[in-house]
Write an enzyme that holds these catalytic residues in place. Structure first.
Site, PDB file in Angstrom:
ATOM      1  CG  PHE A 158     125.039 -44.160 -24.623  1.00 44.25           C
ATOM      2  CD1 PHE A 158     124.616 -45.254 -24.921  1.00 44.25           C
ATOM      3  CD2 PHE A 158     123.851 -43.263 -24.120  1.00 44.25           C
ATOM      4  CE1 PHE A 158     123.261 -45.407 -25.566  1.00 44.25           C
ATOM      5  CE2 PHE A 158     122.635 -43.378 -24.566  1.00 44.25           C
ATOM      6  CZ  PHE A 158     122.456 -44.600 -25.427  1.00 44.25           C
ATOM      7  CG  HIS A 159     128.868 -42.443 -19.385  1.00 43.25           C
ATOM      8  ND1 HIS A 159     127.850 -41.990 -18.495  1.00 43.25           N
ATOM      9  CD2 HIS A 159     128.532 -41.877 -20.535  1.00 43.25           C
ATOM     10  CE1 HIS A 159     127.357 -41.114 -19.070  1.00 43.25           C
ATOM     11  NE2 HIS A 159     127.313 -40.808 -20.054  1.00 43.25           N
ATOM     12  N   PRO A 160     131.196 -46.646 -21.587  1.00 41.27           N
ATOM     13  CG  PRO A 160     131.330 -47.600 -23.399  1.00 41.27           C
ATOM     14  CD  PRO A 160     130.542 -46.608 -22.706  1.00 41.27           C
ATOM     15  CG  ASP A 208     128.234 -48.330 -19.901  1.00 41.79           C
ATOM     16  OD1 ASP A 208     128.472 -47.340 -19.819  1.00 41.79           O
ATOM     17  OD2 ASP A 208     127.688 -48.781 -20.681  1.00 41.79           O
ATOM     18  CG  HIS A 209     127.763 -44.255 -15.512  1.00 42.79           C
ATOM     19  ND1 HIS A 209     128.449 -43.026 -15.880  1.00 42.79           N
ATOM     20  CD2 HIS A 209     128.327 -44.663 -14.190  1.00 42.79           C
ATOM     21  CE1 HIS A 209     129.347 -42.798 -14.915  1.00 42.79           C
ATOM     22  NE2 HIS A 209     129.222 -43.401 -14.034  1.00 42.79           N
TER      23      HIS A 209
END
Ligand SMILES: Cc1cc2nc3c(=O)[nH]c(=O)nc-3n(C[C@H](O)[C@H](O)[C@H](O)COP(=O)(O)OP(=O)(O)OC[C@H]3O[C@@H](n4cnc5c(N)ncnc54)[C@H](O)[C@@H]3O)c2cc1C
Length: 608
Positions: A501-503, A302-303
């Site tokens: 929010f980039h899993p 994630d980021h």
């Protein structure tokens, strides 16, 4: 006040119209379909739209309700209002060992869309494809058929670019489902552009093959309203007789018989049901694993990002006082104009800070510029980060209604986490452990991002608005470390960085012989016939940017793989003759010729 009442009436009238349309979801189901798609989110909505173009029957089972049940869905500036709503799964991570020092229980809040359109109904609408090297790396690691050359036609198929200067670019497209637009300029965008320009970053299209540079943010926005995959894909085809969407239908099990997925069990209105698939079951349920018996849930990536907020002397910041003016809201409802059309992110900048020449190659850092002022209300109820009450109170004591935020995000973190089912109860939330910042290189990546932001703030355009850092260190939290040392920022990152929010990655794609992967390059679950995964979870590695547009690309390509069709032949032919030779020229040219005082400034800092 009368203006406010009128605005509310308009919203309410829109509501009634929408509920009438939504009776379409109540058609009775039959017992068997050719394809069952589990999850009608970003990917599921795209996939079902494409599969149902053929004479086959398609069922989408979506655990959430209608995307139109929440009145804020369409309004770009109000995306955070969907967080902690019924349209959000409201996940939390487990306690993080190496990050989240400022968070309550060191747990990140993880929103995820629970409605038709999935997370595309609550995300921030930033439209980024990623770098060619991201996809070439997937291919090199065994994902045959997923190189940049392979995926570019699907990015193009999905988009309808409404940015005049980009419409003619050979690698962009008009006429696809997803509208891509830029909101008309806020003065902040110009200031950020000039600051980046002073450091040598060109303003260009960050969705071109060369991502490095500055761009006014491109958004999934049509006529100043959110373009989710619910609105822009599946709602356009709900009238098809061969497509059925069942809402409030939570799939609890994929039924496997003799090594083949033959159907699913699901719960609807507290009743357990089963439906069978003649051809395939396709799981598009996002990164939370459904299958207990497969090696899923590893490789979670994630980021992260964090806010560096600055006080400024400018009248163009968006603050609570301006937003609570009823006239402002009316401007949006009647004319689709004004502050509510903005997404809160004005511009992004991509740089490659890991190497000496920060302006060549592919990016490792993304910087977001936002003109939302960190005033008391925004801090308390805007971007929800699960910050401890006492730390939040301290932040609120430094709040300002004339301020901006600049956020660094390190794009290729090496930390890897897991998602595990917590119990046999399919309704219980899983154990999400991203192990944020467990790899030391990730901290160094962030500190480089901080140094770039500090350098940007020293430029004349930023100095002309008097940009002054608002410190967030708190007694007992980084305040014992010399301010502005690398160690100070490392502590700050470990305290305040939260999910961007980039899993991705929990159903990793890879070569058939790659033991660590879950699906093969045709997205078929290894060892089980008739079962595929099509969503963000198949991404092998994080891409250089946001993940919604790449997820749409994956679904577009998957539809062709499943249908055995090549719907992008014309696009590919056009690219082959006009574009890919040009791309090779770009790759070998000396992009670093761009002037840059920044490099000198960056190299003069001692990174940890
Ligand atoms: C707050 C936030 C902001 C973001 N901002 C951006 C941005 O600006 N730009 C960008 O590109 N990306 C952004 N992203 C990321 C992006 O939205 C996601 O990567 C993308 O939506 C993932 O798509 P998906 O299809 O994998 O999953 P989803 O879109 O989450 O779809 C999964 C669907 O499956 C359903 N489902 C789950 N379990 C079941 C079950 N058991 N039975 C039936 N249905 C089920 C869910 O309800 C959901 O509808 C953001 C994400 C968040 C959370």
């Amino acid at each position: 006040m009368p203006a406010l009442i009128l605005a509310m009436q308009l919203v309410f009238t829109g509501y009634i119209k929408r509920f009438k349309v939504d009776t379409i979801f109540e058609k009775p189901l039959s017992g068997v379909y050719d394809y069952i798609v589990v999850g009608g989110g970003t990917a599921g909505s795209v996939l079902a739209t494409r599969l149902s173009e053929d004479p086959v029957t398609v069922l989408v089972l979506e655990a959430g309700g209608s995307d139109l049940e929440n009145k804020y869905v369409d309004i770009p500036l109000l995306s955070t209002h969907l967080q902690f709503s019924e349209q959000d799964w409201q996940y939390f991570t487990v306690k993080q060992e190496s990050s989240g020092y400022a968070l309550d229980g060191r747990r990140n809040y993880w929103p995820a869309g629970k409605a038709l359109g999935g997370t595309s109904i609550l995300h921030h609408m930033t439209h980024v494809r990623g770098s060619p090297s991201d996809y070439d790396r997937w291919e090199a690691e065994g994902c045959t058929g997923w190189s940049y050359r392979d995926v570019l036609p699907y990015f193009m198929k999905s988009e309808d670019v409404q940015i005049p200067e980009l419409k003619k670019e050979v690698y962009r497209s008009v006429g696809g489902s997803m509208t891509v637009s830029i909101e008309p300029g806020n003065p902040a965008t110009e200031i950020f552009k000039n600051a980046a320009g002073e450091l040598g970053f060109q303003t260009h299209d960050c969705n071109s093959p060369d991502m490095i540079g500055h761009c006014p943010v491109q958004n999934d926005v049509r006529n100043s309203e959110r373009c989710s995959t619910a609105k822009c894909y599946i709602r356009q085809v709900l009238g098809r007789q061969n497509l059925q969407v069942s809402l409030q239908s939570h799939v609890t099990k994929v039924v496997i018989h003799k090594g083949k997925a033959v159907g699913v069990e699901y719960m609807k209105h507290s009743r357990r049901m089963m439906v069978m698939a003649r051809k395939e079951v396709i799981v598009s349920a996002g990164v939370i694993p459904l299958h207990a018996d497969l090696p899923v849930g590893n490789n979670l990536q994630d980021h992260l990002l964090f806010f560096m907020s600055y006080r400024v002397n400018a009248n163009w910041t968006i603050n609570t006082q301006k937003l609570s003016d009823p006239g402002e809201f009316l401007k949006y409802i009647i004319d689709k104009k004004g502050l509510y059309t903005e997404t809160g992110i004005n511009a992004v900048l991509f740089a490659n800070l890991e190497q000496e020449d920060v302006m060549s190659g592919s990016p490792d850092t993304e910087i977001y510029f936002s003109n939302i002022a960190p005033d008391a209300k925004a801090l308390k109820s805007g971007w929800k980060q699960n910050i401890k009450d006492k730390v939040l109170d301290h932040m609120v004591s430094n709040a300002t209604s004339e301020g901006i935020s600049i956020m660094p995000s390190y794009l290729h973190p090496k930390s890897r986490g897991t998602i595990r089912l917590n119990s046999t109860d399919p309704f219980e939330h899983p154990l999400i452990d991203p192990k944020y910042l467990s790899h030391p290189d990730d901290i160094a990546g962030f500190v480089r991002g901080v140094r770039l932001i500090q350098t940007l703030v020293l430029t004349e355009p930023m100095q002309s608005i008097g940009a002054e850092l608002i410190r967030r260190d708190y007694p007992g939290l980084c305040d014992d470390i010399p301010f502005d040392s690398d160690s100070y920022w490392a502590c700050y990152v470990r305290s305040f960085a939260t999910t961007a929010f980039h899993p991705v990655g929990t159903c990793k794609m890879g070569d058939i012989n790659d033991q660590s992967s879950v699906v093969d390059p045709l997205l078929r679950v290894k060892g089980i016939q008739g079962l595929r995964v099509v969503d963000a979870s198949v991404m092998r590695n994080l891409i250089s940017g946001e993940t919604n547009t790449p997820t749409i690309m994956i679904a577009e390509k998957a539809a062709d793989l499943i249908r055995g069709k090549d719907t992008v032949l014309d696009i590919r032919n056009k690219l082959n003759t006009k574009f890919f030779t040009q791309l090779e020229d770009i790759e070998t040219s000396n992009i670093s010729a761009w002037s840059s005082q920044l490099i000198q400034k960056l190299l003069s800092t001692n990174l940890i």
